[in-house]
Design a protein around this motif. Structure first.
Motif, PDB file in Angstrom:
ATOM      1  N   GLY A 103      -7.230   9.081  -3.286  1.00  0.00           N
ATOM      2  CA  GLY A 103      -7.627   9.910  -4.408  1.00  0.00           C
ATOM      3  C   GLY A 103      -7.960   9.066  -5.616  1.00  0.00           C
ATOM      4  O   GLY A 103      -8.447   7.937  -5.502  1.00  0.00           O
ATOM      5  N   CYS A 104      -7.712   9.578  -6.793  1.00  0.00           N
ATOM      6  CA  CYS A 104      -7.995   8.885  -8.055  1.00  0.00           C
ATOM      7  C   CYS A 104      -6.682   8.414  -8.664  1.00  0.00           C
ATOM      8  O   CYS A 104      -5.727   9.187  -8.778  1.00  0.00           O
ATOM      9  N   MET A 105      -6.630   7.156  -9.065  1.00  0.00           N
ATOM     10  CA  MET A 105      -5.394   6.643  -9.636  1.00  0.00           C
ATOM     11  C   MET A 105      -4.997   7.397 -10.901  1.00  0.00           C
ATOM     12  O   MET A 105      -3.816   7.638 -11.151  1.00  0.00           O
ATOM     13  N   MET A 106      -5.988   7.808 -11.712  1.00  0.00           N
ATOM     14  CA  MET A 106      -5.662   8.537 -12.930  1.00  0.00           C
ATOM     15  C   MET A 106      -5.086   9.906 -12.605  1.00  0.00           C
ATOM     16  O   MET A 106      -4.100  10.334 -13.218  1.00  0.00           O
ATOM     17  N   VAL A 107      -5.683  10.591 -11.654  1.00  0.00           N
ATOM     18  CA  VAL A 107      -5.178  11.915 -11.272  1.00  0.00           C
ATOM     19  C   VAL A 107      -3.807  11.784 -10.621  1.00  0.00           C
ATOM     20  O   VAL A 107      -2.892  12.576 -10.899  1.00  0.00           O
ATOM     21  N   ASN A 108      -3.638  10.784  -9.770  1.00  0.00           N
ATOM     22  CA  ASN A 108      -2.328  10.548  -9.164  1.00  0.00           C
ATOM     23  C   ASN A 108      -1.276  10.300 -10.239  1.00  0.00           C
ATOM     24  O   ASN A 108      -0.150  10.801 -10.151  1.00  0.00           O
ATOM     25  N   SER A 109      -1.637   9.527 -11.249  1.00  0.00           N
ATOM     26  CA  SER A 109      -0.700   9.227 -12.335  1.00  0.00           C
ATOM     27  C   SER A 109      -0.381  10.465 -13.154  1.00  0.00           C
ATOM     28  O   SER A 109       0.745  10.635 -13.639  1.00  0.00           O
ATOM     29  N   ALA A 110      -1.387  11.339 -13.299  1.00  0.00           N
ATOM     30  CA  ALA A 110      -1.152  12.584 -14.025  1.00  0.00           C
ATOM     31  C   ALA A 110      -0.091  13.427 -13.336  1.00  0.00           C
ATOM     32  O   ALA A 110       0.703  14.123 -13.986  1.00  0.00           O
ATOM     33  N   LEU A 111      -0.046  13.361 -12.014  1.00  0.00           N
ATOM     34  CA  LEU A 111       0.911  14.154 -11.250  1.00  0.00           C
ATOM     35  C   LEU A 111       2.253  13.465 -11.103  1.00  0.00           C
ATOM     36  O   LEU A 111       3.302  14.115 -11.143  1.00  0.00           O
ATOM     37  N   GLU A 112       2.244  12.136 -10.936  1.00  0.00           N
ATOM     38  CA  GLU A 112       3.487  11.424 -10.661  1.00  0.00           C
ATOM     39  C   GLU A 112       4.180  10.899 -11.917  1.00  0.00           C
ATOM     40  O   GLU A 112       5.358  11.190 -12.156  1.00  0.00           O
ATOM     41  N   ALA A 113       3.469  10.136 -12.723  1.00  0.00           N
ATOM     42  CA  ALA A 113       4.116   9.402 -13.803  1.00  0.00           C
ATOM     43  C   ALA A 113       4.059  10.108 -15.152  1.00  0.00           C
ATOM     44  O   ALA A 113       5.041  10.110 -15.898  1.00  0.00           O
ATOM     45  N   ALA A 114       2.917  10.687 -15.479  1.00  0.00           N
ATOM     46  CA  ALA A 114       2.731  11.227 -16.821  1.00  0.00           C
ATOM     47  C   ALA A 114       3.785  12.260 -17.238  1.00  0.00           C
ATOM     48  O   ALA A 114       4.223  12.256 -18.396  1.00  0.00           O
TER      49      ALA A 114
END
Length: 211
Positions: A103-114
């Motif tokens: 997927g997209c690292m930014m979208v993944n980060s939005a779900l996991e880390a943000a």
């Protein structure tokens, strides 16, 4: 006197991105990062700090060199309507060529880390703001030159396109099927098509060869 770095920061950050992208923040260990980046633990800590600091640095680097590069290139070389089409074409091609389905690292980060990290949230918010801004500029330009419908406000269409982008990137992880991803863009093409030129060719999402 500090010793000069014996590595190219952009290259090692690219390596860190690949590591975080594949495993996510929590599952990535410092040993994983050291091995992927090809530098010593001391060099990693001295240059970037702890894992969280490196993650934020890598995330910002990804934003500038992936999304940022794409937006600048498309806006500077294509008319607005074609820029939107080319953007989604590249996103789908990139999603389908990723055999790991990350997927997209930014979208993944939005779900996991943000949700749990204020620093990551700032970077994700920047990505979302810039993505919406790109779409809005394109829509406004297309509405001004008559290539995009005026039936909906540019702000609403930009946010719709942002939602389509996020949806495609999430689906690419769990159902990486080109036909599925391309089918999502077709209703958007119809919505963007100028009402006064119904006989014109529809917006070619994802292809721009006939735009």
């Amino acid at each position: 006197m500090a010793r000069p770095r014996e590595f190219d920061e952009a290259i090692v950050l690219d390596a860190a991105i690949q590591c975080f992208w594949a495993k996510g923040f929590e599952a990535t260990s410092m040993r994983d990062l050291i091995d992927c980046m090809g530098i010593t633990g001391a060099s990693l800590y001295n240059a970037f700090g702890d894992k969280r600091a490196l993650y934020l640095k890598a995330l910002a680097h990804y934003l500038e060199n992936s999304f940022g590069e794409r937006v600048i290139r498309l806006e500077s070389t294509l008319p607005a309507r074609q820029a939107i089409a080319a953007f989604f074409e590249e996103i789908i091609d990139r999603s389908m060529s990723d055999i790991q389905h990350r997927g997209c690292m930014m979208v993944n980060s939005a779900l996991e880390a943000a949700p749990h990290d204020a620093g990551a949230q700032v970077i994700v918010d920047d990505f979302l703001t810039r993505a919406e801004g790109f779409f809005r500029r394109c829509v406004e330009s297309g509405q001004n030159d008559g290539t995009i419908s005026r039936s909906q406000p540019a702000e609403d269409l930009a946010r719709l396109l942002l939602g389509v982008l996020l949806g495609i990137r999430v689906l690419a992880r769990v159902r990486p099927q080109r036909a599925l991803l391309e089918s999502i863009t077709r209703p958007v093409a119809a919505l963007l098509e100028p009402q006064q030129s119904s006989s014109a060719s529809p917006l070619p999402l994802p292809s721009i060869t006939e735009a």
